[in-house]
Scaffold this active site. Structure first.
Site, PDB file in Angstrom:
ATOM      1  N   ASP A 107       0.860  -1.186   0.000  1.00 51.40           N
ATOM      2  CA  ASP A 107       0.000   0.000   0.000  1.00 51.40           C
ATOM      3  C   ASP A 107       0.897   1.237   0.000  1.00 51.40           C
ATOM      4  OD1 ASP A 107       1.131   0.218   2.498  1.00 51.40           O
ATOM      5  OD2 ASP A 107      -0.733   0.141   3.621  1.00 51.40           O
ATOM      6  N   ASP A 133       1.412   4.665   2.332  1.00 49.69           N
ATOM      7  CA  ASP A 133       0.999   5.267   3.608  1.00 49.69           C
ATOM      8  C   ASP A 133       1.337   6.753   3.619  1.00 49.69           C
ATOM      9  OD1 ASP A 133       0.482   2.601   5.082  1.00 49.69           O
ATOM     10  OD2 ASP A 133       2.532   2.368   4.341  1.00 49.69           O
ATOM     11  N   ASP A 173      -3.339   4.375   2.810  1.00 46.73           N
ATOM     12  CA  ASP A 173      -3.674   4.710   4.199  1.00 46.73           C
ATOM     13  C   ASP A 173      -3.351   6.177   4.429  1.00 46.73           C
ATOM     14  OD1 ASP A 173      -4.391   2.136   4.767  1.00 46.73           O
ATOM     15  OD2 ASP A 173      -2.597   1.627   5.906  1.00 46.73           O
TER      16      ASP A 173
HETATM   17  N1  DCT Z   1       1.619   1.080  11.484  1.00 43.75           N
HETATM   18  C1  DCT Z   1       1.078   1.510  12.671  1.00 43.75           C
HETATM   19  N2  DCT Z   1      -0.214   1.232  12.952  1.00 43.75           N
HETATM   20  C2  DCT Z   1      -0.982   0.550  12.062  1.00 43.75           C
HETATM   21  C3  DCT Z   1      -0.437   0.117  10.847  1.00 43.75           C
HETATM   22  C4  DCT Z   1       0.879   0.400  10.585  1.00 43.75           C
HETATM   23  O1  DCT Z   1       1.741   2.131  13.474  1.00 43.75           O
HETATM   24  N3  DCT Z   1      -2.245   0.308  12.365  1.00 43.75           N
HETATM   25  C5  DCT Z   1       3.020   1.385  11.202  1.00 43.75           C
HETATM   26  C6  DCT Z   1       3.956   0.228  11.230  1.00 43.75           C
HETATM   27  C7  DCT Z   1       4.625   0.197   9.887  1.00 43.75           C
HETATM   28  C8  DCT Z   1       4.058   1.370   9.117  1.00 43.75           C
HETATM   29  O2  DCT Z   1       3.045   1.932   9.919  1.00 43.75           O
HETATM   30  C9  DCT Z   1       3.569   1.017   7.772  1.00 43.75           C
HETATM   31  O3  DCT Z   1       2.741  -0.120   7.819  1.00 43.75           O
HETATM   32  P1  DCT Z   1       2.550  -1.079   6.571  1.00 43.75           P
HETATM   33  O4  DCT Z   1       2.009  -0.315   5.419  1.00 43.75           O
HETATM   34  O5  DCT Z   1       1.770  -2.245   7.023  1.00 43.75           O
HETATM   35  O6  DCT Z   1       4.013  -1.607   6.302  1.00 43.75           O
HETATM   36  P2  DCT Z   1       5.126  -1.145   5.287  1.00 43.75           P
HETATM   37  O7  DCT Z   1       6.374  -1.173   6.040  1.00 43.75           O
HETATM   38  O8  DCT Z   1       4.733   0.113   4.615  1.00 43.75           O
HETATM   39  O9  DCT Z   1       5.160  -2.332   4.254  1.00 43.75           O
HETATM   40  P3  DCT Z   1       4.323  -2.540   2.920  1.00 43.75           P
HETATM   41  O10 DCT Z   1       5.299  -2.323   1.832  1.00 43.75           O
HETATM   42  O11 DCT Z   1       3.895  -3.968   2.973  1.00 43.75           O
HETATM   43  O12 DCT Z   1       3.186  -1.587   2.877  1.00 43.75           O
HETATM   44 MG    MG Z   2       2.884   0.396   3.619  1.00 45.49          MG
END
Ligand code: DCT
Ligand code: MG
Length: 514
Positions: free
Chosen positions: A343, A345, A438
């Protein structure tokens, strides 16, 4: 240890005499922006170096004259890893892990391919797989690394994306995921921690001696490592990949909105594939899961950096329309330098004391009107002032946020004829991709904590919190840091200040890939 010599396509040093080379670099079109190469002169000589730099530039590579901050790949010829590291220390480079250290054989492979090729083990300047115990240089390079000084906390290790032990960490991650599917938290954490330590190692493991003194290497972990060293693969991981429950859970949880609970339910109902789930019309799916099935193919195919950049532009433009002062930052894996993600973020904040509750709603409403919003779930803030940070290292935060799926129109490239449809051909060509996004809104005074929390990796975050509470008697979450001894909240305007409050050296986002 014999290094692969550069093929004849590149003249060797001795053949250089009499070759005319212009001293000032000509400008060529840059085709590959993502890497910047620096070629070491040591043991290569000025003339050959200049020749190679010119060759690479002609092929569209970015080549730096000096060892600047932008350099990503260092290429050396006839130098061992130790020699390159020593040279880097002489250049006052404190952290060599930010570069890929490569042998000339990688460079030659790129020139032959006319594009960057992935660096394989044989190209990397590291302890080589085939090095025998009698080879003094290899042994000293592996053992000069102080394994017993490696911290058990990921927040005290600089972990880049340069993973020399992927075959071990991939196996650990499969085992960890299997424990997670079976709700065995401790088993899961044991393997996630071990994977995180091996991602930090600056050399590939070739024998059990290479892990001596490292933290988080319990008996179960050692057993898997031994298996991989001896057999080339992990029999346990292989077994799990064939396990019916694992395979079903892996499939089910790949649908947006499906977690462990739903997977368990579907598994117990006898479903094993997504087709079987979809065919069961009496099943009640959540709005999130319906969207997850609808856009499944797009969502499981990873988001590229280019797509993340395009989404980022779209988000910045829209947010800016309603709140010109707002700061929009890409967080998560892309902030850590990853080239793909599941995703994208984002963290949004408005400088000043005023918190804009309506901003997220306005942004989402506009996307809806523009037909760009495929799914959206806004969760309102549940933050309470003066409430202590959560004790649980995996606790969710209380920010206002939105889990969305956006329609990203793909840029039309190449032959435009393909877009001209015949009168009879009414079938529409899908020119967009569904992207998981997100969006998190944080009050300005919590921005540094939110940024640190949302940058990840998850293992890095877990260990930051564990370090804060076990080593500093502090409580950290995505909103604040509380000092239990002084009974005060510690303010921070930047991530650097948070690390300083914790008494930790600052770790850059691209070093948090634990
Ligand atoms: N995070 C958080 N609370 C959440 C979800 C995520 O604090 N409810 C934090 C932890 C890692 C960061 O945000 C990003 O989360 P992800 O998108 O799940 O991980 P990523 O490292 O961006 O990996 P991906 O490439 O799979 O998106
Ligand atoms: Mg991510």
């Amino acid at each position: 240890m014999n290094r692969v010599r550069a093929p004849t396509l590149v003249p060797q040093r001795k053949k250089q005499k009499g070759v005319h080379l212009t001293s000032s670099p000509r400008s060529y079109e840059i085709k590959f922006c993502e890497l910047v190469i620096f070629i070491m002169e040591r043991k290569m000589g000025v003339t050959r170096r200049r020749f190679l730099m010119e060759l690479a530039r002609r092929k569209g590579f970015r080549v730096a004259n000096e060892l600047s901050d932008s350099v990503t790949h260092i290429v050396a010829e006839n130098n061992s890893c130790g020699e390159v590291l020593q040279w880097l220390r002489g250049q006052k480079v404190r952290d060599s892990s930010r570069f890929e250290l490569l042998d000339i054989s990688w460079f030659t492979a790129c020139m032959e391919a006319g594009k960057p090729v992935d660096s394989e083990i044989k190209h990397r300047l590291i302890v080589q797989q085939d090095c025998s115990a009698t080879s003094e240089t290899c042994v000293s390079e592996a053992s000069s690394f102080a394994a017993d000084r490696v911290s058990q906390y990921a927040c005290q290790r600089r972990t880049t994306l340069n993973n020399y032990n992927k075959k071990f960490t991939d196996a650990f991650e499969i085992l960890a995921e299997n424990f997670e599917f079976r709700e065995n938290k401790l088993g899961c954490l044991e393997f996630l921690r071990a994977a995180s330590v091996l991602k930090f190692l600056p050399y590939p493991i070739v024998k059990m001696k290479n892990i001596e003194g490292l933290p988080c290497m319990g008996d179960k972990v050692k057993c898997v490592i031994e298996d991989i060293i001896e057999e080339g693969e992990s029999s346990q991981a292989k077994e799990i990949l064939n396990d019916e429950r694992y395979k079903s859970f892996k499939l089910f949880t790949s649908v947006f909105g499906v977690g462990l609970k739903t997977s368990e339910k579907w598994y117990r109902m006898g479903f094993r594939t997504l087709e079987e789930v979809k065919a069961e019309k009496t099943l009640k799916l959540s709005r999130m899961q319906i969207a997850g099935f609808l856009h499944y193919e797009d969502i499981v195919s990873y988001v590229s950096k280019a797509e993340a950049d395009a989404v980022s532009l779209l988000i910045k433009d829209t947010v800016c329309m309603f709140s010109p002062e707002a700061l929009v930052t890409v967080t998560g894996g892309f902030r850590r330098g990853k080239k793909t993600g599941h995703d994208v973020d984002f963290l949004i904040t408005n400088p000043g004391p005023k918190e804009e509750k309506e901003l997220l709603h306005k942004v989402v409403d506009l996307w809806e009107k523009q037909g760009l919003l495929l799914y959206c779930d806004i969760i309102e803030s549940t933050f309470e002032k003066e409430k202590l940070p959560s004790r649980r290292v995996d606790a969710l935060d209380h920010f206002q946020k939105c889990f969305a799926i956006l329609k990203l129109h793909q840029q039309r490239t190449g032959n435009s004829n393909s877009n001209i449809s015949k009168e009879s051909d009414k079938a529409e060509v899908k020119d967009w991709k569904a992207i998981r996004v997100d969006l998190v809104i944080s009050p300005f005074e919590q921005y540094a904590y939110a940024l640190l929390g949302w940058t990840g990796s998850r293992q890095f975050e877990r260990d930051l919190r564990r370090y804060a509470s076990h080593e500093r008697k502090m409580m950290l979450d995505n909103h604040a840091l509380y000092d239990k001894t002084k009974r005060t909240f510690l303010k921070a305007e930047s991530e650097e200040e948070i690390f300083a409050h914790l008494g930790l050296d600052y770790i850059e986002p691209w070093e948090r890939n634990a």
